[in-house]
Design a protein around this motif. Structure first.
Motif, mmCIF file in Angstrom:
data_model
loop_
_atom_site.group_PDB
_atom_site.id
_atom_site.type_symbol
_atom_site.label_atom_id
_atom_site.label_comp_id
_atom_site.label_asym_id
_atom_site.label_seq_id
_atom_site.Cartn_x
_atom_site.Cartn_y
_atom_site.Cartn_z
ATOM 1 N N ALA A 137 38.471 99.612 47.529
ATOM 2 C CA ALA A 137 39.606 98.838 47.035
ATOM 3 C C ALA A 137 40.242 98.035 48.159
ATOM 4 O O ALA A 137 40.543 96.847 48.011
ATOM 5 C CB ALA A 137 40.637 99.773 46.408
ATOM 6 N N LEU A 138 40.436 98.671 49.308
ATOM 7 C CA LEU A 138 41.018 97.971 50.453
ATOM 8 C C LEU A 138 40.105 96.848 50.930
ATOM 9 O O LEU A 138 40.579 95.776 51.323
ATOM 10 C CB LEU A 138 41.273 98.960 51.596
ATOM 11 C CG LEU A 138 42.385 99.991 51.366
ATOM 12 C CD1 LEU A 138 42.326 101.063 52.451
ATOM 13 C CD2 LEU A 138 43.750 99.320 51.345
ATOM 14 N N GLY A 139 38.804 97.077 50.896
ATOM 15 C CA GLY A 139 37.863 96.037 51.308
ATOM 16 C C GLY A 139 37.896 94.830 50.387
ATOM 17 O O GLY A 139 37.871 93.679 50.850
ATOM 18 N N LEU A 190 47.382 94.036 56.650
ATOM 19 C CA LEU A 190 47.802 95.344 56.146
ATOM 20 C C LEU A 190 46.608 96.127 55.612
ATOM 21 O O LEU A 190 46.461 97.330 55.863
ATOM 22 C CB LEU A 190 48.831 95.174 55.027
ATOM 23 C CG LEU A 190 50.218 94.650 55.404
ATOM 24 C CD1 LEU A 190 51.038 94.393 54.139
ATOM 25 C CD2 LEU A 190 50.938 95.621 56.316
ATOM 26 N N MET A 191 45.738 95.449 54.863
ATOM 27 C CA MET A 191 44.548 96.105 54.320
ATOM 28 C C MET A 191 43.603 96.546 55.445
ATOM 29 O O MET A 191 43.080 97.659 55.449
ATOM 30 C CB MET A 191 43.797 95.160 53.369
ATOM 31 C CG MET A 191 44.621 94.619 52.211
ATOM 32 S SD MET A 191 45.355 95.882 51.158
ATOM 33 C CE MET A 191 47.112 95.561 51.441
ATOM 34 N N ASP A 199 44.279 92.442 39.860
ATOM 35 C CA ASP A 199 43.543 93.025 40.987
ATOM 36 C C ASP A 199 44.345 94.039 41.783
ATOM 37 O O ASP A 199 43.909 95.171 41.993
ATOM 38 C CB ASP A 199 43.047 91.908 41.921
ATOM 39 C CG ASP A 199 42.064 90.985 41.222
ATOM 40 O OD1 ASP A 199 41.371 91.448 40.311
ATOM 41 O OD2 ASP A 199 41.995 89.801 41.600
ATOM 42 N N LEU A 200 45.521 93.647 42.256
ATOM 43 C CA LEU A 200 46.305 94.559 43.086
ATOM 44 C C LEU A 200 46.698 95.841 42.345
ATOM 45 O O LEU A 200 46.612 96.932 42.924
ATOM 46 C CB LEU A 200 47.533 93.838 43.646
ATOM 47 C CG LEU A 200 47.199 92.815 44.745
ATOM 48 C CD1 LEU A 200 48.387 91.893 45.003
ATOM 49 C CD2 LEU A 200 46.783 93.513 46.038
ATOM 50 N N ALA A 226 50.819 99.870 51.228
ATOM 51 C CA ALA A 226 50.372 98.563 51.710
ATOM 52 C C ALA A 226 50.064 97.621 50.548
ATOM 53 O O ALA A 226 50.410 96.433 50.576
ATOM 54 C CB ALA A 226 49.142 98.724 52.601
ATOM 55 N N ILE A 227 49.422 98.151 49.511
ATOM 56 C CA ILE A 227 49.102 97.321 48.349
ATOM 57 C C ILE A 227 50.362 96.998 47.552
ATOM 58 O O ILE A 227 50.503 95.882 47.028
ATOM 59 C CB ILE A 227 48.034 98.015 47.480
ATOM 60 C CG1 ILE A 227 46.701 98.083 48.251
ATOM 61 C CG2 ILE A 227 47.848 97.274 46.160
ATOM 62 C CD1 ILE A 227 45.603 98.832 47.534
#
Length: 225
Positions: free
Chosen positions: A51-53, A98-99, A142-143, A161-162
């Protein structure tokens, strides 16, 4: 609801049956209390890293697009629109950071998703529509999906972060919506924006005591025009 490339990729990427590459999805070292480096239960964090990627890729692509769109607006003598695109680029650079920080904290590798394609740049009116579509897809689809994936694995830092990124994206989308289809409200000279270096939240006037998202003071905001 807008349907973005990132949201399409996410459906396949977050499948629980997806293989885990131990070289890129390394588990952080455990602490004596049995928790990982970020204070969360140890484990592969496969969904969180994916998810972070995806978030990092989408935000990085958006920042690149916004930078190129700013140059296009300048060439079309639309200085105010160019300022907004430069602000978008800075916002999404910070958000991608942040990601990337969360990926690094989990021992993952920061890289652009090879299935992602650069966002095409056209005339300014089309670029404004593309930007609004991108931001709408991020904040509405998405987020939230990426945040749920991180929450499912109990990663509170990644969730935060998200969440910060979504709140900043909601505000940034408002600026693009207010600009009008052809940026008619921004046809004057350069326009000043202020962007939090910590979370990427954007304001037009630096008349706040602290950022409503990350809580930092006015000194944390960077002027972009």
């Amino acid at each position: 609801m807008p349907k973005t490339t990132a949201s399409i990729i996410l459906g396949a990427s977050l499948a629980l049956s997806a293989p885990c590459n131990p070289c890129t999805l390394a588990e952080p070292p455990a602490k004596p209390d049995g928790k990982g480096a970020m204070g969360t239960p140890t484990g592969p964090k496969v969904q969180t890293l994916k998810a972070l990627g995806l978030a990092s890729t989408s935000l990085s692509r958006g920042a690149d697009f916004a930078g190129a769109a700013a140059e296009k607006a300048d060439a079309e003598k639309l200085a105010g629109v160019a300022s907004l695109f430069r602000a978008m680029a800075r916002v999404q650079q910070i958000q991608a950071g942040l990601m990337n920080a969360q990926i690094a904290a989990l021992g993952g590798a920061v890289a652009i998703d090879p299935e992602s394609k650069p966002i095409p740049v056209g005339q300014t009116a089309a670029n404004l529509a593309s930007a609004l579509n991108l931001l709408s897809g991020l904040k509405e689809t998405d987020l939230p999906a990426w945040r749920r994936a991180c929450a499912d694995e109990g990663n509170r830092d990644a969730v935060r972060a998200i969440r910060w990124t979504r709140e900043g994206t909601i505000e940034l989308a408002r600026f693009f919506k207010d600009a009008g289809p052809a940026g008619e409200d921004l046809k004057g000279g350069k326009h000043d924006y202020y962007v939090s270096r910590t979370c990427g939240f954007i304001v037009e006037k630096l008349d706040i005591q602290k950022c409503p998202v990350c809580g930092k003071g006015p000194d944390d905001f960077q002027k972009v025009n």
